[in-house]
Design a protein around this motif. Structure first.
Motif, PDB file in Angstrom:
ATOM      1  N   LEU A 114       0.932  22.882 -29.674  1.00  0.00           N
ATOM      2  CA  LEU A 114       0.896  22.529 -31.093  1.00  0.00           C
ATOM      3  C   LEU A 114       2.073  21.635 -31.467  1.00  0.00           C
ATOM      4  CD1 LEU A 114      -0.082  25.981 -32.661  1.00  0.00           C
ATOM      5  CD2 LEU A 114      -1.517  23.929 -32.547  1.00  0.00           C
ATOM      6  N   ALA A 115       3.222  21.892 -30.850  1.00  0.00           N
ATOM      7  CA  ALA A 115       4.429  21.130 -31.181  1.00  0.00           C
ATOM      8  C   ALA A 115       4.312  19.657 -30.805  1.00  0.00           C
ATOM      9  CB  ALA A 115       5.641  21.749 -30.498  1.00  0.00           C
ATOM     10  N   LYS A 116       3.470  19.332 -29.829  1.00  0.00           N
ATOM     11  CA  LYS A 116       3.257  17.927 -29.462  1.00  0.00           C
ATOM     12  C   LYS A 116       2.326  17.222 -30.435  1.00  0.00           C
ATOM     13  CE  LYS A 116       4.520  15.861 -26.485  1.00  0.00           C
ATOM     14  NZ  LYS A 116       5.728  15.001 -26.363  1.00  0.00           N
ATOM     15  N   ILE A 117       1.611  18.008 -31.242  1.00  0.00           N
ATOM     16  CA  ILE A 117       0.648  17.435 -32.180  1.00  0.00           C
ATOM     17  C   ILE A 117       1.188  17.457 -33.609  1.00  0.00           C
ATOM     18  CG2 ILE A 117      -1.691  17.668 -33.127  1.00  0.00           C
ATOM     19  CD1 ILE A 117      -1.733  16.980 -30.189  1.00  0.00           C
ATOM     20  N   CYS A 118       1.847  18.551 -33.969  1.00  0.00           N
ATOM     21  CA  CYS A 118       2.164  18.832 -35.371  1.00  0.00           C
ATOM     22  C   CYS A 118       3.610  18.488 -35.739  1.00  0.00           C
ATOM     23  CB  CYS A 118       1.902  20.309 -35.672  1.00  0.00           C
ATOM     24  SG  CYS A 118       0.201  20.814 -35.343  1.00  0.00           S
ATOM     25  N   LYS A 119       3.837  18.415 -37.025  1.00  0.00           N
ATOM     26  CA  LYS A 119       5.175  18.129 -37.553  1.00  0.00           C
ATOM     27  C   LYS A 119       6.126  19.297 -37.329  1.00  0.00           C
ATOM     28  CE  LYS A 119       7.485  16.981 -41.932  1.00  0.00           C
ATOM     29  NZ  LYS A 119       7.248  16.697 -43.379  1.00  0.00           N
ATOM     30  N   LYS A 120       5.648  20.528 -37.604  1.00  0.00           N
ATOM     31  CA  LYS A 120       6.495  21.716 -37.503  1.00  0.00           C
ATOM     32  C   LYS A 120       5.647  22.908 -37.075  1.00  0.00           C
ATOM     33  CE  LYS A 120      10.296  24.198 -38.254  1.00  0.00           C
ATOM     34  NZ  LYS A 120      11.590  23.963 -37.596  1.00  0.00           N
ATOM     35  N   VAL A 121       6.209  23.721 -36.173  1.00  0.00           N
ATOM     36  CA  VAL A 121       5.521  24.923 -35.700  1.00  0.00           C
ATOM     37  C   VAL A 121       6.451  26.121 -35.855  1.00  0.00           C
ATOM     38  CG1 VAL A 121       4.420  26.078 -33.743  1.00  0.00           C
ATOM     39  CG2 VAL A 121       4.182  23.598 -34.017  1.00  0.00           C
ATOM     40  N   TYR A 122       5.947  27.167 -36.493  1.00  0.00           N
ATOM     41  CA  TYR A 122       6.631  28.457 -36.533  1.00  0.00           C
ATOM     42  C   TYR A 122       5.881  29.391 -35.592  1.00  0.00           C
ATOM     43  CZ  TYR A 122       8.684  26.549 -40.792  1.00  0.00           C
ATOM     44  OH  TYR A 122       9.346  25.744 -41.693  1.00  0.00           O
ATOM     45  N   SER A 123       6.625  30.154 -34.812  1.00  0.00           N
ATOM     46  CA  SER A 123       5.977  31.042 -33.850  1.00  0.00           C
ATOM     47  C   SER A 123       6.615  32.423 -33.908  1.00  0.00           C
ATOM     48  CB  SER A 123       6.090  30.458 -32.431  1.00  0.00           C
ATOM     49  OG  SER A 123       5.287  31.176 -31.525  1.00  0.00           O
ATOM     50  N   TYR A 124       5.774  33.459 -34.088  1.00  0.00           N
ATOM     51  CA  TYR A 124       6.239  34.842 -34.198  1.00  0.00           C
ATOM     52  C   TYR A 124       5.878  35.607 -32.924  1.00  0.00           C
ATOM     53  CZ  TYR A 124       6.833  34.452 -39.340  1.00  0.00           C
ATOM     54  OH  TYR A 124       7.224  34.109 -40.607  1.00  0.00           O
ATOM     55  N   GLU A 125       6.865  36.302 -32.365  1.00  0.00           N
ATOM     56  CA  GLU A 125       6.632  37.159 -31.198  1.00  0.00           C
ATOM     57  C   GLU A 125       7.478  38.414 -31.341  1.00  0.00           C
ATOM     58  OE1 GLU A 125       5.526  39.205 -28.416  1.00  0.00           O
ATOM     59  OE2 GLU A 125       4.516  37.254 -28.459  1.00  0.00           O
ATOM     60  N   ILE A 126       6.828  39.577 -31.321  1.00  0.00           N
ATOM     61  CA  ILE A 126       7.536  40.833 -31.561  1.00  0.00           C
ATOM     62  C   ILE A 126       8.257  41.340 -30.315  1.00  0.00           C
ATOM     63  CG2 ILE A 126       5.506  42.258 -31.060  1.00  0.00           C
ATOM     64  CD1 ILE A 126       6.465  44.169 -33.271  1.00  0.00           C
ATOM     65  N   ARG A 127       7.720  41.061 -29.119  1.00  0.00           N
ATOM     66  CA  ARG A 127       8.325  41.570 -27.888  1.00  0.00           C
ATOM     67  C   ARG A 127       9.483  40.680 -27.444  1.00  0.00           C
ATOM     68  NH1 ARG A 127       4.049  43.451 -23.363  1.00  0.00           N
ATOM     69  NH2 ARG A 127       5.974  43.106 -22.185  1.00  0.00           N
ATOM     70  N   GLU A 128      10.622  41.295 -27.196  1.00  0.00           N
ATOM     71  CA  GLU A 128      11.808  40.518 -26.846  1.00  0.00           C
ATOM     72  C   GLU A 128      11.665  39.828 -25.495  1.00  0.00           C
ATOM     73  OE1 GLU A 128      16.684  41.009 -26.575  1.00  0.00           O
ATOM     74  OE2 GLU A 128      15.433  42.714 -27.141  1.00  0.00           O
ATOM     75  N   ASP A 129      10.989  40.481 -24.522  1.00  0.00           N
ATOM     76  CA  ASP A 129      10.835  39.849 -23.212  1.00  0.00           C
ATOM     77  C   ASP A 129       9.970  38.597 -23.308  1.00  0.00           C
ATOM     78  OD1 ASP A 129       8.664  41.485 -23.842  1.00  0.00           O
ATOM     79  OD2 ASP A 129       8.245  42.011 -21.761  1.00  0.00           O
ATOM     80  N   PHE A 130       8.899  38.651 -24.096  1.00  0.00           N
ATOM     81  CA  PHE A 130       8.073  37.463 -24.298  1.00  0.00           C
ATOM     82  C   PHE A 130       8.834  36.409 -25.106  1.00  0.00           C
ATOM     83  CE2 PHE A 130       3.774  39.899 -23.958  1.00  0.00           C
ATOM     84  CZ  PHE A 130       3.950  39.978 -22.581  1.00  0.00           C
ATOM     85  N   PHE A 131       9.578  36.858 -26.105  1.00  0.00           N
ATOM     86  CA  PHE A 131      10.377  35.949 -26.931  1.00  0.00           C
ATOM     87  C   PHE A 131      11.307  35.107 -26.057  1.00  0.00           C
ATOM     88  CE2 PHE A 131      14.372  35.101 -29.147  1.00  0.00           C
ATOM     89  CZ  PHE A 131      13.953  34.488 -30.314  1.00  0.00           C
ATOM     90  N   ASN A 132      11.983  35.746 -25.105  1.00  0.00           N
ATOM     91  CA  ASN A 132      12.897  35.028 -24.221  1.00  0.00           C
ATOM     92  C   ASN A 132      12.167  34.068 -23.293  1.00  0.00           C
ATOM     93  OD1 ASN A 132      15.855  35.979 -24.514  1.00  0.00           O
ATOM     94  ND2 ASN A 132      14.700  37.877 -24.615  1.00  0.00           N
ATOM     95  N   LYS A 133      10.981  34.458 -22.852  1.00  0.00           N
ATOM     96  CA  LYS A 133      10.201  33.569 -21.986  1.00  0.00           C
ATOM     97  C   LYS A 133       9.741  32.334 -22.753  1.00  0.00           C
ATOM     98  CE  LYS A 133       7.685  35.563 -18.973  1.00  0.00           C
ATOM     99  NZ  LYS A 133       8.403  35.167 -17.738  1.00  0.00           N
ATOM    100  N   VAL A 134       9.304  32.536 -23.993  1.00  0.00           N
ATOM    101  CA  VAL A 134       8.892  31.399 -24.820  1.00  0.00           C
ATOM    102  C   VAL A 134      10.060  30.450 -25.036  1.00  0.00           C
ATOM    103  CG1 VAL A 134       7.988  30.670 -27.054  1.00  0.00           C
ATOM    104  CG2 VAL A 134       7.119  32.748 -25.992  1.00  0.00           C
ATOM    105  N   LYS A 135      11.229  30.998 -25.292  1.00  0.00           N
ATOM    106  CA  LYS A 135      12.413  30.164 -25.527  1.00  0.00           C
ATOM    107  C   LYS A 135      12.712  29.294 -24.309  1.00  0.00           C
ATOM    108  CE  LYS A 135      16.978  30.491 -27.669  1.00  0.00           C
ATOM    109  NZ  LYS A 135      16.909  29.069 -27.899  1.00  0.00           N
ATOM    110  N   LYS A 136      12.577  29.866 -23.117  1.00  0.00           N
ATOM    111  CA  LYS A 136      12.788  29.087 -21.896  1.00  0.00           C
ATOM    112  C   LYS A 136      11.774  27.951 -21.791  1.00  0.00           C
ATOM    113  CE  LYS A 136      14.758  32.806 -19.049  1.00  0.00           C
ATOM    114  NZ  LYS A 136      14.582  33.611 -17.815  1.00  0.00           N
ATOM    115  N   ASN A 137      10.524  28.246 -22.104  1.00  0.00           N
ATOM    116  CA  ASN A 137       9.489  27.220 -22.006  1.00  0.00           C
ATOM    117  C   ASN A 137       9.691  26.112 -23.036  1.00  0.00           C
ATOM    118  OD1 ASN A 137       8.096  28.325 -19.816  1.00  0.00           O
ATOM    119  ND2 ASN A 137       6.855  29.654 -21.122  1.00  0.00           N
TER     120      ASN A 137
END
Length: 250
Positions: A114-137
């Motif tokens: 979405l970030a390659k298409i859109c102006k701004k993306v907000y993303s919510y993730e409750i699990r900290e392990d997934f949150f950290n993986k998303v941040k790396k990506n």
């Protein structure tokens, strides 16, 4: 808390036949089962130029596109497939001016595309392990327009006047009221669910402020093309999830 280690960027793409190789270090020879490519060739070859390994095998060199890097993101949770992502983006008419929210980030595959298409993306993730993986990506893909939150969307949405909200959640119906307060009139609420009972409960939960447009599943079947001999391949990418499209009408 998990350590946050940035993945090495992809510098070059090598293609030989139907095999693709990802080069991350231009200061070393690159070794493959087809021989190694000299570091000098990796540095000096122009995009599209043919280079040879020490065993005489041909490789074509390219600069990496976004899709090449995207295919190498780290996965934890099951990601939404590209066939589904593309359909969601086009059906919602997302573009360079769109402001969207993605909830249930998982590995971040959806929010990154979405970030390659859109102006701004907000993303919510409750699990900290997934949150950290998303941040790396996000860092690996060098995307600067994603605001990632370690937050439970069932408890509410901070943003207002959103063009689109996309959900990949076990209980998407819990977000309908929050989405009503955060979407623009005419904005899209899209839910991605693997099981039809989730779809039924989500659609049943819609208030009079939302119109259920449709629920679909996308199947992808490849074909073999050999001159005049063509046939569908035996295996196909079938059901991955149900996509429910709704729109805020008031």
């Amino acid at each position: 808390m998990l350590s946050h280690k940035i993945m090495k960027p992809i510098k070059k793409i090598l293609i030989s036949g139907n095999k693709k190789y990802y080069v991350r270090d231009l200061d070393r020879d690159y070794h493959t089962e087809l021989g190694f490519i000299r570091k000098e060739d990796l540095k000096n070859a122009k995009p599209g130029e043919k280079i040879m390994s020490n065993t005489g095998n041909e490789f074509f060199l390219f600069e990496p596109f976004f899709i090449d890097k995207y295919k190498k993101i780290k996965r934890g949770a099951q990601i939404i497939s590209r066939k589904d992502v593309g359909f969601m983006i086009t059906e919602a008419g997302l573009n360079k001016d769109s402001v969207v929210l993605d909830a249930g980030s998982g590995s971040g595959a959806l929010c990154c595309y979405l970030a390659k298409i859109c102006k701004k993306v907000y993303s919510y993730e409750i699990r900290e392990d997934f949150f950290n993986k998303v941040k790396k990506n996000i860092d690996f893909l060098q995307l600067g327009n994603i605001e990632l939150k370690n937050k439970d969307i069932y408890q509410g949405i901070d943003e207002k006047e959103l063009d689109c909200i996309m959900l990949d959640l076990p209980e998407p119906w819990k977000v309908v009221d929050h989405a009503d307060s955060s979407l623009k009139t005419g904005g899209f609420l899209i839910s991605y669910s693997p099981c039809i009972p989730q779809v039924m409960d989500f659609v049943d939960s819609l208030t009079e402020n939302f119109l259920h447009l449709k629920t679909v599943e996308i199947k992808e079947r490849k074909w073999e093309i050999r001159k005049r001999k063509v046939r569908p391949k035996t295996r196909q990418l079938g059901h991955t999830g149900f996509i429910s499209f709704t729109r805020k009408i008031r």
